[in-house]
Write a protein that holds these residues in place. Structure first.
Motif, PDB file in Angstrom:
ATOM      1  N   UNK A  84       0.856  -1.182   0.000  1.00 45.05           N
ATOM      2  CA  UNK A  84       0.000   0.000   0.000  1.00 45.05           C
ATOM      3  C   UNK A  84       0.890   1.229   0.000  1.00 45.05           C
ATOM      4  N   UNK A  85       0.737   2.053  -1.017  1.00 44.55           N
ATOM      5  CA  UNK A  85       1.553   3.256  -1.146  1.00 44.55           C
ATOM      6  C   UNK A  85       0.642   4.468  -1.002  1.00 44.55           C
ATOM      7  N   UNK A  86       0.888   5.264   0.022  1.00 44.35           N
ATOM      8  CA  UNK A  86       0.045   6.436   0.267  1.00 44.35           C
ATOM      9  C   UNK A  86       0.898   7.528   0.897  1.00 44.35           C
ATOM     10  N   UNK A  87       0.969   8.687   0.233  1.00 42.24           N
ATOM     11  CA  UNK A  87       1.702   9.857   0.728  1.00 42.24           C
ATOM     12  C   UNK A  87       3.138   9.505   1.086  1.00 42.24           C
ATOM     13  N   UNK A  88       3.786   8.773   0.218  1.00 45.41           N
ATOM     14  CA  UNK A  88       5.184   8.454   0.415  1.00 45.41           C
ATOM     15  C   UNK A  88       5.454   7.293   1.346  1.00 45.41           C
ATOM     16  N   UNK A  89       4.413   6.692   1.911  1.00 49.60           N
ATOM     17  CA  UNK A  89       4.585   5.554   2.813  1.00 49.60           C
ATOM     18  C   UNK A  89       4.240   4.272   2.064  1.00 49.60           C
ATOM     19  N   UNK A  90       5.152   3.318   2.104  1.00 52.01           N
ATOM     20  CA  UNK A  90       4.898   2.006   1.520  1.00 52.01           C
ATOM     21  C   UNK A  90       4.748   1.008   2.654  1.00 52.01           C
ATOM     22  N   UNK A  91       3.574   0.425   2.773  1.00 57.60           N
ATOM     23  CA  UNK A  91       3.272  -0.488   3.869  1.00 57.60           C
ATOM     24  C   UNK A  91       2.956  -1.875   3.331  1.00 57.60           C
ATOM     25  N   UNK A  92       3.481  -2.878   3.998  1.00 60.42           N
ATOM     26  CA  UNK A  92       3.189  -4.273   3.670  1.00 60.42           C
ATOM     27  C   UNK A  92       2.387  -4.835   4.843  1.00 60.42           C
ATOM     28  N   UNK A  93       1.099  -4.989   4.632  1.00 64.71           N
ATOM     29  CA  UNK A  93       0.266  -5.441   5.753  1.00 64.71           C
ATOM     30  C   UNK A  93      -0.352  -6.815   5.461  1.00 64.71           C
ATOM     31  N   UNK A  94      -1.412  -6.852   4.704  1.00 66.79           N
ATOM     32  CA  UNK A  94      -2.145  -8.100   4.495  1.00 66.79           C
ATOM     33  C   UNK A  94      -3.373  -8.135   5.390  1.00 66.79           C
TER      34      UNK A  94
END
Length: 535
Positions: A202-212
């Motif tokens: 998930x890429x939002x406002x410069x943050x890339x998050x790997x969640x699931x």
């Protein structure tokens, strides 16, 4: 004053003024004719003056009433807008735009009733974001909010217009969907899409998050007709999905509920049984494969339940790790083992396995050293076993703990070597004294060429690094002979004896002349009894 009463008062004033004006209208006409006939300097009779005053008063009342009505209407509109906003805020989660838990429950009950009338069922999905806590910890809560909104958009796109969706908690959502009970595959497709989409970065406002995400699903046509009942079952199914590896969905079934009840009973038993000494050490012999001499024991926890008998660790260790009791359990078992084995022959060592959860405790080394001091058990007779998998969680912390233990003279073994995360880097990064080969390779060494090759390779590795090897799972003499030929000199398994109670262990030690005198053996018994009473 309420809106209705204000409208009534203002309306009454207007109507009264208009009625007065209408009833006296004919007189105003005559008055106007006389006024015009007399000219601008004409003298007005007393009655005409009174009539003029009434006309002006009525006009003033009409103007006042209209302005007052307009002001009240504006105020009422503002009040209505504020009330509507308050109503919206009371129902909507401001961050995600989904319903809050209370509003979702209310709308969900109506949806269940409507679906029942239409011959449909309701599926309730609980969607729990995996690893979301790490986003807040690494990037901060503002970034976490951004990721939550992105996840919300994915969930919203997956749901049909007839769905009722809500946010239950920080990273937990729920959705109620009407569906045809004969075609539950439609719900599977929606759940699969959500899991798949949230598995992507998930890429939002410069943050890339790997969640699931892990999803639990319950259905209303299986004797479950309220939102709360559906939430409970869906939550059980969601926990089952997490327990199966996360990143998947699971439908509720009754076996999950039975497992939950069993797990809760085990947790209650742990909380009650640890302080009163129901969890005790059993001792599995470790021997020299060349001479058959007894070298020591691995300490294994057993639950001596008052009604269910002896319970194996596979049944309670996972629950102890889940509910945060593993450290308390391990310390209690180690304390008792140190007291029981303190006065055995000084050549005998104790091996104790440390769980991955304990290795996250920065005070673990201090707790173990404190136990040694309190019980008087020599540090050089203790060997701590650490599994490879636990090292991946926080290697710097593991290095700190291992260093503190080594400084006290405690030996270290790398347990379950060869399973899953084998890495020579661990043998270089941490000062291990021994390698333990996992029993899954040892038990099949004479049947599976690959297992034999792995065991042989580990044995050669240990020899080249000057690290002794211990083999677990030796079940017969043929396995022992094969291991001995490969250069493995220490082993354990049922061929040498199953895990034993302290009474059976003492009997074996007495037969081999490895017990202290009767006078010296009384003290540990008194200490154990005292520990059980004070616990």
């Amino acid at each position: 004053m309420t809106r209705a009463r204000r409208d009534l008062v203002v309306g009454g004033v207007l109507i009264a003024a208009l009625v007065v004006l209408a009833l006296s209208g004919w007189r105003f006409i005559g008055f106007a004719e006389r006024l015009l006939g007399h000219g601008s300097n004409a003298q007005l009779a007393a009655g005409d003056r009174l009539l003029l005053s009434g006309l002006l008063l009525n006009l003033a009342l009409i103007l006042f009433g209209w302005r007052r009505y307009r002001d009240l209407a504006a105020a009422t509109t503002q009040h209505d807008l504020a009330a509507a906003r308050a109503m919206t805020l009371a129902r909507i989660d401001e961050l995600t735009g989904f319903l809050n838990r209370r509003a979702m429950a209310s709308d969900g009950e109506a949806l269940i009733t409507q679906a029942r009338r239409q011959g449909k069922a309701i599926a309730l999905l609980i969607i729990d974001l995996d690893h979301f806590k790490a986003v807040n910890e690494v990037h901060g809560h503002l970034a976490g909010d951004t990721v939550l909104r992105a996840a919300t958009d994915i969930i919203r796109r997956a749901l049909p217009a007839s769905a009722v969706a809500g946010r239950l908690d920080g990273d937990e959502f729920a959705a109620l969907l009407p569906f045809d009970p004969r075609h539950a595959g439609a719900i599977d497709s929606i759940a699969d899409y959500i899991v798949s989409a949230l598995a992507q970065p998930l890429i939002a406002r410069g943050v890339t998050a790997h969640i699931g995400a892990s999803i639990g699903i319950a259905r209303s046509d299986e004797d479950c007709q309220t939102v709360e009942a559906l939430l409970r079952r869906a939550n059980i199914a969601m926990q089952a999905a997490k327990g199966s590896g996360r990143g998947r969905h699971a439908w509720f079934d009754t076996s999950m509920e039975r497992e939950l009840i069993s797990r809760n009973l085990i947790e209650a038993g742990l909380r009650e049984g640890i302080p009163i000494g129901q969890f005790v050490p059993y001792y599995e012999p470790q021997v020299d494969l060349e001479t058959n001499a007894l070298l020591g024991f691995e300490v294994l926890a057993r639950w001596e339940h008052p009604t269910r008998g002896v319970i194996a660790p596979d049944n309670f260790i996972p629950v102890a790790e889940e509910c945060g009791l593993i450290s308390e359990l391990s310390i209690a078992v180690m304390r008792r083992a140190f007291v029981e084995a303190r006065d055995w022959a000084p050549t005998l060592s104790l091996s104790v396995n440390i769980s991955p959860a304990q290795l996250r405790d920065p005070w673990l080394a201090q707790k173990i050293v404190k136990l040694l001091v309190e019980t008087g058990f020599p540090a050089n007779r203790l060997e701590i076993e650490i599994t490879e998998s636990s090292l991946f969680q926080n290697l710097p912390l593991a290095q700190s703990i291992v260093g503190s233990l080594k400084n006290q003279g405690i030996r270290l073994a790398l347990d379950d070597f060869g399973t899953g995360y084998s890495s020579l880097a661990h043998l270089r990064a941490l000062p291990f004294d021994r390698i333990k080969i996992d029993r899954s390779f040892v038990t099949s060494i004479n049947k599976d060429p690959e297992s034999a090759a792995i065991v042989n390779a580990i044995s050669k590795l240990g020899e080249s690094l000057n690290l002794p090897i211990t083999a677990e799972g030796i079940e017969d003499g043929d396995i022992r002979d094969r291991l001995r030929d490969m250069g493995c000199h220490k082993g354990q398994g049922w061929h040498f004896g199953k895990p034993m109670t302290v009474t059976a262990t003492r009997r074996m030690l007495a037969e081999r002349g490895l017990l202290p005198s009767a006078r010296g053996s009384a003290a540990p018994v008194d200490e154990i009894r005292s520990a059980r009473r004070t616990g």
